[in-house]
Design a protein around this motif. Structure first.
Motif, PDB file in Angstrom:
ATOM      1  N   ARG A 292       0.861  -1.259  -0.019  1.00 27.70           N
ATOM      2  CA  ARG A 292       0.206  -0.052   0.071  1.00 27.70           C
ATOM      3  C   ARG A 292       0.803   1.342  -0.133  1.00 27.70           C
ATOM      4  N   GLY A 293       2.104   1.251   0.212  1.00 23.49           N
ATOM      5  CA  GLY A 293       2.988   2.344   0.360  1.00 23.49           C
ATOM      6  C   GLY A 293       3.234   2.594  -1.005  1.00 23.49           C
ATOM      7  N   TYR A 294       3.556   1.644  -1.765  1.00 30.52           N
ATOM      8  CA  TYR A 294       3.673   2.063  -3.358  1.00 30.52           C
ATOM      9  C   TYR A 294       2.513   2.294  -3.889  1.00 30.52           C
ATOM     10  N   ILE A 295       1.234   2.140  -3.451  1.00 27.46           N
ATOM     11  CA  ILE A 295      -0.057   2.423  -4.074  1.00 27.46           C
ATOM     12  C   ILE A 295      -0.209   3.827  -3.720  1.00 27.46           C
ATOM     13  N   LEU A 311      -6.380  12.798  -2.801  1.00 26.28           N
ATOM     14  CA  LEU A 311      -7.362  11.970  -2.241  1.00 26.28           C
ATOM     15  C   LEU A 311      -8.206  11.270  -3.215  1.00 26.28           C
ATOM     16  N   ALA A 312      -8.580  11.807  -4.355  1.00 23.56           N
ATOM     17  CA  ALA A 312      -9.257  11.183  -5.380  1.00 23.56           C
ATOM     18  C   ALA A 312      -9.056   9.699  -5.863  1.00 23.56           C
ATOM     19  N   GLY A 313      -7.465   9.831  -5.744  1.00 26.34           N
ATOM     20  CA  GLY A 313      -6.884   8.745  -6.281  1.00 26.34           C
ATOM     21  C   GLY A 313      -6.775   7.487  -5.195  1.00 26.34           C
ATOM     22  N   SER A 314      -6.644   7.967  -4.014  1.00 25.53           N
ATOM     23  CA  SER A 314      -6.926   7.207  -3.073  1.00 25.53           C
ATOM     24  C   SER A 314      -8.267   6.447  -2.733  1.00 25.53           C
ATOM     25  N   ALA A 315      -9.131   7.228  -2.981  1.00 26.38           N
ATOM     26  CA  ALA A 315     -10.687   6.876  -2.937  1.00 26.38           C
ATOM     27  C   ALA A 315     -10.736   5.777  -4.077  1.00 26.38           C
ATOM     28  N   LEU A 316     -10.192   5.889  -5.209  1.00 21.60           N
ATOM     29  CA  LEU A 316     -10.653   4.915  -6.291  1.00 21.60           C
ATOM     30  C   LEU A 316      -9.836   3.725  -5.964  1.00 21.60           C
ATOM     31  N   PHE A 317      -8.537   3.709  -5.374  1.00 20.88           N
ATOM     32  CA  PHE A 317      -7.901   2.475  -5.090  1.00 20.88           C
ATOM     33  C   PHE A 317      -8.423   1.740  -3.854  1.00 20.88           C
ATOM     34  N   GLY A 318      -8.853   2.586  -2.776  1.00 25.75           N
ATOM     35  CA  GLY A 318      -9.348   1.986  -1.746  1.00 25.75           C
ATOM     36  C   GLY A 318     -10.911   1.450  -1.816  1.00 25.75           C
ATOM     37  N   TYR A 319     -11.397   2.083  -2.934  1.00 26.70           N
ATOM     38  CA  TYR A 319     -12.801   1.407  -2.930  1.00 26.70           C
ATOM     39  C   TYR A 319     -12.605   0.204  -3.956  1.00 26.70           C
ATOM     40  N   ARG A 381     -10.869 -15.502  -9.472  1.00 21.78           N
ATOM     41  CA  ARG A 381     -10.495 -14.897  -7.852  1.00 21.78           C
ATOM     42  C   ARG A 381      -9.186 -14.236  -7.831  1.00 21.78           C
ATOM     43  N   GLU A 382      -8.108 -14.711  -8.697  1.00 19.34           N
ATOM     44  CA  GLU A 382      -6.795 -13.999  -8.716  1.00 19.34           C
ATOM     45  C   GLU A 382      -6.957 -12.845  -9.239  1.00 19.34           C
ATOM     46  N   PHE A 383      -7.592 -12.312 -10.236  1.00 15.28           N
ATOM     47  CA  PHE A 383      -7.850 -11.082 -10.790  1.00 15.28           C
ATOM     48  C   PHE A 383      -8.603 -10.287  -9.784  1.00 15.28           C
ATOM     49  N   ALA A 384      -9.409 -10.789  -9.342  1.00 13.51           N
ATOM     50  CA  ALA A 384     -10.144  -9.894  -8.348  1.00 13.51           C
ATOM     51  C   ALA A 384      -9.440  -9.479  -7.044  1.00 13.51           C
ATOM     52  N   THR A 385      -8.473 -10.379  -6.494  1.00 15.51           N
ATOM     53  CA  THR A 385      -7.414 -10.022  -5.708  1.00 15.51           C
ATOM     54  C   THR A 385      -6.623  -8.990  -5.965  1.00 15.51           C
ATOM     55  N   TYR A 386      -6.044  -8.816  -7.149  1.00 15.41           N
ATOM     56  CA  TYR A 386      -5.076  -7.972  -7.442  1.00 15.41           C
ATOM     57  C   TYR A 386      -5.893  -6.936  -8.416  1.00 15.41           C
ATOM     58  N   GLN A 389      -4.110  -3.201  -7.678  1.00 16.42           N
ATOM     59  CA  GLN A 389      -2.804  -3.314  -8.311  1.00 16.42           C
ATOM     60  C   GLN A 389      -2.994  -3.022  -9.754  1.00 16.42           C
ATOM     61  N   LEU A 390      -3.827  -3.612 -10.623  1.00 18.02           N
ATOM     62  CA  LEU A 390      -4.244  -3.341 -11.908  1.00 18.02           C
ATOM     63  C   LEU A 390      -4.794  -2.038 -12.121  1.00 18.02           C
ATOM     64  N   VAL A 391      -5.780  -1.599 -11.367  1.00 21.42           N
ATOM     65  CA  VAL A 391      -6.252  -0.312 -11.565  1.00 21.42           C
ATOM     66  C   VAL A 391      -5.070   0.820 -11.458  1.00 21.42           C
ATOM     67  N   THR A 392      -4.337   0.466 -10.648  1.00 19.53           N
ATOM     68  CA  THR A 392      -2.955   1.246 -10.323  1.00 19.53           C
ATOM     69  C   THR A 392      -2.389   1.546 -11.733  1.00 19.53           C
ATOM     70  N   LEU A 393      -2.002   0.359 -12.292  1.00 18.46           N
ATOM     71  CA  LEU A 393      -1.193   0.610 -13.596  1.00 18.46           C
ATOM     72  C   LEU A 393      -1.891   1.160 -14.690  1.00 18.46           C
ATOM     73  N   VAL A 394      -3.237   0.913 -14.776  1.00 22.17           N
ATOM     74  CA  VAL A 394      -4.220   1.402 -15.676  1.00 22.17           C
ATOM     75  C   VAL A 394      -4.272   2.935 -15.723  1.00 22.17           C
ATOM     76  N   VAL A 395      -4.555   3.456 -14.261  1.00 22.83           N
ATOM     77  CA  VAL A 395      -4.831   4.913 -13.882  1.00 22.83           C
ATOM     78  C   VAL A 395      -3.369   5.700 -14.193  1.00 22.83           C
ATOM     79  N   LEU A 396      -2.197   5.419 -13.933  1.00 19.15           N
ATOM     80  CA  LEU A 396      -1.223   5.862 -14.168  1.00 19.15           C
ATOM     81  C   LEU A 396      -0.768   6.002 -15.632  1.00 19.15           C
ATOM     82  N   ALA A 397      -1.193   4.838 -16.454  1.00 15.10           N
ATOM     83  CA  ALA A 397      -0.667   4.800 -17.828  1.00 15.10           C
ATOM     84  C   ALA A 397      -1.680   5.944 -18.506  1.00 15.10           C
ATOM     85  N   VAL A 398      -2.749   5.983 -17.958  1.00 13.33           N
ATOM     86  CA  VAL A 398      -3.782   7.160 -18.710  1.00 13.33           C
ATOM     87  C   VAL A 398      -3.427   8.573 -18.194  1.00 13.33           C
TER      88      VAL A 398
END
Length: 419
Positions: A292-295, A311-319, A381-386, A389-398
């Motif tokens: 979570r430090g890296y996120i 705050l917006a980015g944290s809300a997205l990842f936390g949600y 289930r593996e996709f849902a667990t990560y 992290q996947l949202v982090t990669l997509v958002v940073l790319a955009v």
């Protein structure tokens, strides 16, 4: 006639007024709520807007938000803090140790102090000795993991009989805005279309929060006020933009960098305390930070080094994290439908702005998201667990195209060596 027409000046078009930042933020929040409500109603996956999901999201976004605020303070002073993860780890152990002996507020203070010690070590390495910021951050993360494991074995194992976790802490009180919370609960339970979704979203924010949640949200405007509205904040940010110019104006660059990095560590340590004091956990557990430090660092970059965007980015990842923990693959699968709706809205916006390439890419992304949603019933289930992290990669790319970090971020500074 020609001379007369040439002498007549055509008045220039008035400049277009930019929408204030607060208005853009409110518009983005309203759009996100609208997408969630429409997705919940059309897919029947009401966990997307349930108060339980939002409560989980608020508690899970808090460590990310606090770590991101720590990164913001350090990088605004020109120091890259890749050691946020390690400082969070140190904060988890400090919060658990102090909480077991002296209670809730001691746990919060202990997490901040242990994180600040990690920040002090990072400042000593980078500011005083000129160690590469990335190398120092990685070293502190490794040191934090090893040190807390040793301390846990030494102190917690004789009590809990498990070297990887502490005994359970005393319960943490939660608070709610009443009687509004009960009224919103009745509306949510009635399952009235749209109203139930809106009531669930609002009830999740207004009920079941802890003192640390209130403290974390208060630190966002406080950080903005200090960094952008005070003399100290102006000097600190000048160290991250042009430290030699700041030095020429009499600013103590070393002192401001030290202060920023120590505060950064304290905030990351508070993020660790937020994990320990989560009502669903209430204790130290080895590897509980889970990256979570890296996120948090990613949320800071997504927010363009500004508190509101963070705050917006944290809300997205936390949600996304709270959703996959509470509802699993079915709810994450429904998010694909919401993502397709959002992509269509973005494509329409870019068409209005006449950015054809961006509109085409957004439409293509929406088509891909909808195709995946339509052709599958759930996600593994593996996709849902990560998913976070996947949202982090997509958002940073955009978001990569609009980023503007501090000009001297990560550069070595030596007093008197400027050109």
């Amino acid at each position: 006639m020609t001379a007369l027409s040439e002498s007549v000046e055509v008045p220039a078009a008035p400049p277009r007024r930019r929408m204030p930042g607060w208005a853009r933020g409110a518009l983005a929040a309203a759009a996100a709520v609208a997408v969630l409500v429409v997705t919940s109603e059309l897919t029947g996956e009401h966990q997307l807007t349930s108060s339980g999901t939002i409560q989980s999201a608020v508690r899970l976004l808090m460590p990310i938000l606090l770590a991101g605020l720590g990164g913001l303070w350090a990088e605004r002073a020109g120091v890259i803090n890749l050691g946020l993860e390690g400082m969070m780890i140190m904060g988890t152990w400090g919060a658990a140790f102090c909480g077991l002996h002296w209670g809730l507020w001691a746990a919060i203070l202990g997490g901040a102090v242990f994180g600040a010690l990690g920040g002090l070590l990072h400042a000593l390495a980078t500011v005083t000795f000129g160690v590469n910021h990335i190398v120092s951050g990685v070293a502190i993360t490794l040191l934090g993991a090893g040190l807390t494991k040793y301390l846990s074995t030494l102190i917690f194992e004789p009590v809990s009989r498990n070297p990887r976790q502490s005994p359970q802490l005393p319960g943490v009180d939660t608070y709610s805005v009443q009687p509004l919370g009960d009224w919103l609960g009745a509306v949510e339970d009635a399952r009235l279309p749209v109203l139930a979704d809106l009531a669930g979203l609002l009830r999740g924010v207004l009920t079941g929060f802890t003192p640390l949640v209130l403290l974390g949200f208060a630190l966002v405007p406080l950080s903005y006020w200090i960094l952008w509205r005070t003399r100290f904040g102006l000097r600190l940010r000048s160290c991250g933009e042009n430290p030699y110019a700041a030095e020429s104006l009499g600013v103590s660059v070393y002192a401001h960098k030290y202060a920023a990095v120590v505060i950064s560590g304290a905030l990351a340590g508070l993020g660790g305390a937020a994990l320990v004091l989560n009502p669903g956990q209430l204790g130290y557990l080895e590897n509980q930070t889970g990256g979570r430090g890296y996120i948090g660092l990613a949320a800071m970059i997504f927010g363009n080094w500004r508190p509101a965007g963070l705050l917006a980015g944290s809300a997205l990842f936390g949600y996304v994290d709270g959703l996959q923990l509470r509802a699993g693959g079915a709810a994450v699968h429904a998010l694909l439908y919401g993502a397709s709706l959002l992509a269509v809205a973005v494509a329409v916006w870019w068409l209005y702005r006449r950015h054809w390439l961006a509109a085409g890419l957004a439409a293509a992304a929406g088509a891909v998201a909808y195709a995946v949603y339509y052709l599958s019933d759930t996600v593994p289930r593996e996709f849902a667990t990560y998913a976070p992290q996947l949202v982090t990669l997509v958002v940073l790319a955009v978001a990569a195209q609009r980023l503007r970090p501090p000009a001297a971020d990560g550069l070595e500074y030596r007093r008197g060596s400027g050109d």
